[in-house]
Design a protein around this motif. Sequence first.
Motif, PDB file in Angstrom:
ATOM      1  N   GLY A   1       0.813  -1.202   0.000  1.00 39.57           N
ATOM      2  CA  GLY A   1       0.000   0.000   0.000  1.00 39.57           C
ATOM      3  C   GLY A   1       0.849   1.254   0.000  1.00 39.57           C
ATOM      4  O   GLY A   1       2.074   1.207   0.105  1.00 39.57           O
TER       5      GLY A   1
ATOM      6  N   ARG B   1     -11.940  -4.262   0.831  1.00 42.66           N
ATOM      7  CA  ARG B   1     -11.450  -2.947   1.232  1.00 42.66           C
ATOM      8  C   ARG B   1     -12.485  -2.272   2.117  1.00 42.66           C
ATOM      9  O   ARG B   1     -13.675  -2.583   2.053  1.00 42.66           O
TER      10      ARG B   1
ATOM     11  N   ARG C   1     -17.137  -2.947   5.011  1.00 40.95           N
ATOM     12  CA  ARG C   1     -16.117  -3.656   4.249  1.00 40.95           C
ATOM     13  C   ARG C   1     -16.705  -4.102   2.909  1.00 40.95           C
ATOM     14  O   ARG C   1     -17.799  -4.666   2.854  1.00 40.95           O
TER      15      ARG C   1
ATOM     16  N   VAL D   1      -8.499   0.943   3.386  1.00 42.56           N
ATOM     17  CA  VAL D   1      -7.612  -0.112   3.862  1.00 42.56           C
ATOM     18  C   VAL D   1      -7.987  -1.381   3.109  1.00 42.56           C
ATOM     19  O   VAL D   1      -9.166  -1.751   3.061  1.00 42.56           O
ATOM     20  N   TYR D   2      -7.005  -2.005   2.507  1.00 40.83           N
ATOM     21  CA  TYR D   2      -7.229  -3.206   1.717  1.00 40.83           C
ATOM     22  C   TYR D   2      -6.818  -4.431   2.528  1.00 40.83           C
ATOM     23  O   TYR D   2      -5.709  -4.478   3.074  1.00 40.83           O
ATOM     24  N   TYR D   3      -7.723  -5.405   2.584  1.00 39.71           N
ATOM     25  CA  TYR D   3      -7.512  -6.601   3.381  1.00 39.71           C
ATOM     26  C   TYR D   3      -7.462  -7.845   2.498  1.00 39.71           C
ATOM     27  O   TYR D   3      -8.264  -8.001   1.576  1.00 39.71           O
TER      28      TYR D   3
ATOM     29  N   GLY E   1      -4.331  -5.622   7.063  1.00 41.94           N
ATOM     30  CA  GLY E   1      -4.708  -4.558   6.139  1.00 41.94           C
ATOM     31  C   GLY E   1      -3.531  -3.691   5.746  1.00 41.94           C
ATOM     32  O   GLY E   1      -2.542  -3.570   6.474  1.00 41.94           O
ATOM     33  N   THR E   2      -3.646  -3.081   4.576  1.00 41.63           N
ATOM     34  CA  THR E   2      -2.645  -2.143   4.101  1.00 41.63           C
ATOM     35  C   THR E   2      -3.375  -0.923   3.533  1.00 41.63           C
ATOM     36  O   THR E   2      -4.361  -1.059   2.797  1.00 41.63           O
ATOM     37  N   GLN E   3      -2.894   0.259   3.899  1.00 41.64           N
ATOM     38  CA  GLN E   3      -3.575   1.497   3.523  1.00 41.64           C
ATOM     39  C   GLN E   3      -3.219   1.905   2.103  1.00 41.64           C
ATOM     40  O   GLN E   3      -2.038   1.945   1.730  1.00 41.64           O
TER      41      GLN E   3
ATOM     42  N   THR F   1      -3.984   5.184  -0.310  1.00 40.53           N
ATOM     43  CA  THR F   1      -4.526   6.537  -0.361  1.00 40.53           C
ATOM     44  C   THR F   1      -4.254   7.111  -1.738  1.00 40.53           C
ATOM     45  O   THR F   1      -3.111   7.118  -2.196  1.00 40.53           O
TER      46      THR F   1
END
Length: 121
Positions: A9, A38, A45, A92-94, A114-116, A118
Amino acid sequence: QVQLVESGGGLVQAGASLRLSCAASTRTFIAYIMAWFRQAPGKEREFVAAISRDGRITYTNSMKGRFTIFRDNAKNTIDLQMNDLKPEDTAVYYCAAGFINSDSHKSYGYWGQGTQVTVSS
């Protein structure tokens, strides 16, 4: 039991691309349906894509064509290639693992942290 760790991310401008990765710690990776979800602030979600052990793929219609999910059973990883990113993709992607090929988060019992992502306009 499976542990999932996402990476990749970051902060990008609209129109850019990002590739997210998810590494799974399990001896039975091939048994799992793997998916990306996400979650944006204040929203539920949302399903992005899923891929089965034999490569069958489903996408949310709104992301089809811009996002591509990949799976490598030899490396126990899945990736999400995201192109032409838009500010509304900020979330945030999971990474998730489960046994039912579904677009419902309730079908997946294992989640990464999760990873952000933006996307600025």
